[in-house]
Scaffold this active site. Structure first.
Site, mmCIF file in Angstrom:
data_model
loop_
_atom_site.group_PDB
_atom_site.id
_atom_site.type_symbol
_atom_site.label_atom_id
_atom_site.label_comp_id
_atom_site.label_asym_id
_atom_site.label_seq_id
_atom_site.Cartn_x
_atom_site.Cartn_y
_atom_site.Cartn_z
ATOM 1 N N TRP A 27 -4.736 -0.938 -1.838
ATOM 2 C CA TRP A 27 -4.071 -0.042 -0.885
ATOM 3 C C TRP A 27 -4.132 1.417 -1.332
ATOM 4 O O TRP A 27 -3.588 2.294 -0.702
ATOM 5 C CB TRP A 27 -2.606 -0.456 -0.668
ATOM 6 C CG TRP A 27 -1.890 -0.781 -1.931
ATOM 7 C CD1 TRP A 27 -1.220 0.086 -2.725
ATOM 8 C CD2 TRP A 27 -1.778 -2.067 -2.531
ATOM 9 N NE1 TRP A 27 -0.696 -0.576 -3.794
ATOM 10 C CE2 TRP A 27 -1.016 -1.908 -3.693
ATOM 11 C CE3 TRP A 27 -2.258 -3.346 -2.195
ATOM 12 C CZ2 TRP A 27 -0.720 -2.975 -4.545
ATOM 13 C CZ3 TRP A 27 -1.951 -4.399 -3.047
ATOM 14 C CH2 TRP A 27 -1.196 -4.196 -4.192
ATOM 15 N N GLU A 40 3.295 -1.777 1.579
ATOM 16 C CA GLU A 40 4.700 -1.716 1.170
ATOM 17 C C GLU A 40 5.488 -2.922 1.667
ATOM 18 O O GLU A 40 6.354 -3.428 0.979
ATOM 19 C CB GLU A 40 5.339 -0.410 1.640
ATOM 20 C CG GLU A 40 4.827 0.814 0.887
ATOM 21 C CD GLU A 40 4.873 0.645 -0.628
ATOM 22 O OE1 GLU A 40 5.885 0.145 -1.150
ATOM 23 O OE2 GLU A 40 3.882 1.000 -1.293
ATOM 24 N N GLU A 185 4.859 6.979 -6.412
ATOM 25 C CA GLU A 185 3.987 5.863 -6.771
ATOM 26 C C GLU A 185 3.808 5.805 -8.285
ATOM 27 O O GLU A 185 3.667 4.733 -8.870
ATOM 28 C CB GLU A 185 2.637 5.972 -6.055
ATOM 29 C CG GLU A 185 1.945 4.621 -5.950
ATOM 30 C CD GLU A 185 0.835 4.584 -4.912
ATOM 31 O OE1 GLU A 185 0.406 5.659 -4.439
ATOM 32 O OE2 GLU A 185 0.390 3.467 -4.589
ATOM 33 N N CYS A 211 14.343 9.930 -21.670
ATOM 34 C CA CYS A 211 14.924 8.635 -21.330
ATOM 35 C C CYS A 211 16.139 8.312 -22.204
ATOM 36 O O CYS A 211 16.025 8.201 -23.428
ATOM 37 C CB CYS A 211 13.859 7.557 -21.507
ATOM 38 S SG CYS A 211 14.481 5.915 -21.181
ATOM 39 N N SER A 306 12.250 -18.686 -1.887
ATOM 40 C CA SER A 306 13.032 -17.612 -2.498
ATOM 41 C C SER A 306 14.531 -17.860 -2.383
ATOM 42 O O SER A 306 15.282 -17.542 -3.295
ATOM 43 C CB SER A 306 12.672 -16.291 -1.838
ATOM 44 O OG SER A 306 12.690 -16.447 -0.432
HETATM 45 N N1 ADE Z 1 5.189 -1.596 -5.474
HETATM 46 C C1 ADE Z 1 5.600 -1.139 -4.285
HETATM 47 N N2 ADE Z 1 4.740 -0.240 -3.796
HETATM 48 C C2 ADE Z 1 3.749 -0.131 -4.702
HETATM 49 C C3 ADE Z 1 2.561 0.606 -4.760
HETATM 50 N N3 ADE Z 1 2.247 1.440 -3.778
HETATM 51 N N4 ADE Z 1 1.783 0.459 -5.830
HETATM 52 C C4 ADE Z 1 2.131 -0.377 -6.803
HETATM 53 N N5 ADE Z 1 3.231 -1.108 -6.798
HETATM 54 C C5 ADE Z 1 4.030 -0.997 -5.763
HETATM 55 FE FE1 SF4 Z 2 11.147 2.832 -19.793
HETATM 56 FE FE2 SF4 Z 2 12.494 4.746 -21.017
HETATM 57 FE FE3 SF4 Z 2 10.886 3.165 -22.417
HETATM 58 FE FE4 SF4 Z 2 9.880 4.948 -20.693
HETATM 59 S S1 SF4 Z 2 11.004 5.389 -22.562
HETATM 60 S S2 SF4 Z 2 9.238 2.818 -20.971
HETATM 61 S S3 SF4 Z 2 11.417 4.931 -19.101
HETATM 62 S S4 SF4 Z 2 12.730 2.556 -21.336
#
Ligand code: ADE
Ligand code: SF4
Length: 358
Positions: A27, A40, A185, A211, A306
């Site tokens: 995609w 999506e 994305e 982070c 599910s």
């Molecule tokens: N998950 C949801 N949307 C996505 C995308 N565009 N590319 C990769 N993973 C996804």
């Molecule tokens: Fe995830 Fe934080 Fe590790 Fe990056 S640094 S991989 S955001 S937990």
């Protein structure tokens, strides 16, 4: 480049990382809004590796909104067979018809207009708007939610709307004025390939200096907190494969609800104190006014969907007596095996077919 972001350095690092590491997923070949939308919808409950072949088949058969709108429901469901969450396919089809009727076949560009289409929820609306049209909004699916939770050390339950809104607001501080689509994305991609659920690869992460989970926790993977999953109901039912002149009696499920619109063999749950064999006979009588001769038990199939799991006790026999089938609402039909194969069916029904002697 990333004007607009309140944390431009981190935004730049993420965009640069995504430019270098983005996978060539089907995609991503172009940004055709229709393809972005189909992807999506598929990706909402399905992993990338599993979604990719469904995506290819789907856009191959229905390359444009117009072609999807013209298709019949049954064919759309057949292409979705096995992907699960069939309501998604049904609503995608309805929405394609609405896009043709209301917008001349061109998807609207704002999250507000997109979310007025059938089956397009807040995530899909935001995702299509930003991935296809670079709308400056945050679109967080499961992977992005996890990244955002780790970045901000979120302790709440990610299923709660207030928690999601908090995470969306937090990520909005990083959103660039341009390339919002690549940013969103990129966050998803980071969640799938680096900030993975159990083993995040923090040393390779472009956001590690930002982070909080990385800076403050011995184990960043302990965020998000594991939440107790509600137990899935388990359904035990009798299923009857009844044959007459080389045809099977099959029925279509109601269009909405669980496994909506899919075709299966008749059957149902036993009543209190009723044996499975008795339930099989009763269902056949109630549904089709039929009595089966030589009803034999051929085995059991199990399948976990599910939202519930099933245990189907399968009986096979031949039809006796008059039938009141072939009802005009087409819910019940006699069909040859090849005819049945052309229709969309639940996974468990496909497993039942595997038990039958040809
Ligand atoms: N998950 C949801 N949307 C996505 C995308 N565009 N590319 C990769 N993973 C996804
Ligand atoms: Fe995830 Fe934080 Fe590790 Fe990056 S640094 S991989 S955001 S937990």
């Amino acid at each position: 480049m990333s004007r607009g972001a309140k944390r431009p350095a981190a935004t730049r690092r993420l965009l640069r990382w995504f430019d270098r590491h983005r996978r060539a997923l089907p995609w991503r070949r172009n940004r055709d809004p229709y393809r972005v939308w189909v992807a999506e919808v598929l990706l909402q409950q399905t992993r990338v590796a599993q979604a990719a072949p469904y995506f290819e088949r789907f856009v191959d058969r229905f390359p444009t909104v117009e072609e999807l709108a013209r298709a019949d429901r049954e064919e759309v469901l057949k292409l979705w067979e096995g992907a699960g969450y069939y309501g998604r396919a049904r609503r995608l089809h309805e929405a394609a018809r609405a896009v043709v009727a209301q917008y001349g076949g061109r998807l609207p560009q704002t999250p507000e207009a997109l979310s007025r289409l059938p089956g397009i929820g807040p995530y899909t609306a935001a995702a299509v708007a930003t991935l296809a049209f670079d709308a400056p909004v945050v679109a967080l699916e499961a992977n992005g939610l996890r990244v955002a939770a780790r970045l901000t050390l979120e302790r709440g339950d990610l299923r709660r709307p207030v928690v999601r809104r908090r995470l969306e607001r937090a990520l909005a501080a990083y959103l660039p004025a341009e390339r919002a689509g690549a940013f969103n994305e990129g966050i998803m991609e980071l969640g799938e390939t680096v900030c993975r659920p159990v083993a995040p690869d923090c040393p390779r992460c472009p956001l590690r200096t930002e982070c909080r989970a990385f800076r403050e926790l011995a184990n960043p993977a302990s965020v998000p907190t594991a939440q107790a999953r509600p137990r899935r109901p388990h359904v035990v039912a009798a299923v009857v494969v009844v044959e007459r002149n080389g045809r099977w009696l099959v029925r279509r499920r109601p269009p909405t609800g669980l496994l909506g619109g899919l075709w299966e063999f008749p059957g149902g749950k036993p009543r209190r104190g009723e044996s499975l064999t008795a339930a099989a006979r009763r269902e056949l009588r109630e549904e089709a006014g039929l009595t089966a001769r030589e009803l034999t038990r051929v085995g059991v199939v199990r399948h976990a969907y599910s939202h519930f799991s099933v245990e189907l006790h399968v009986f096979q026999g031949t039809a006796a007596g008059r039938t009141r089938t072939e009802r005009p609402d087409a819910l019940l039909r006699w069909m040859t095996p090849p005819e049945f194969d052309r229709l969309p069916r639940p996974k468990a029904t496909i497993k039942v077919l595997g038990l039958l002697t040809p």
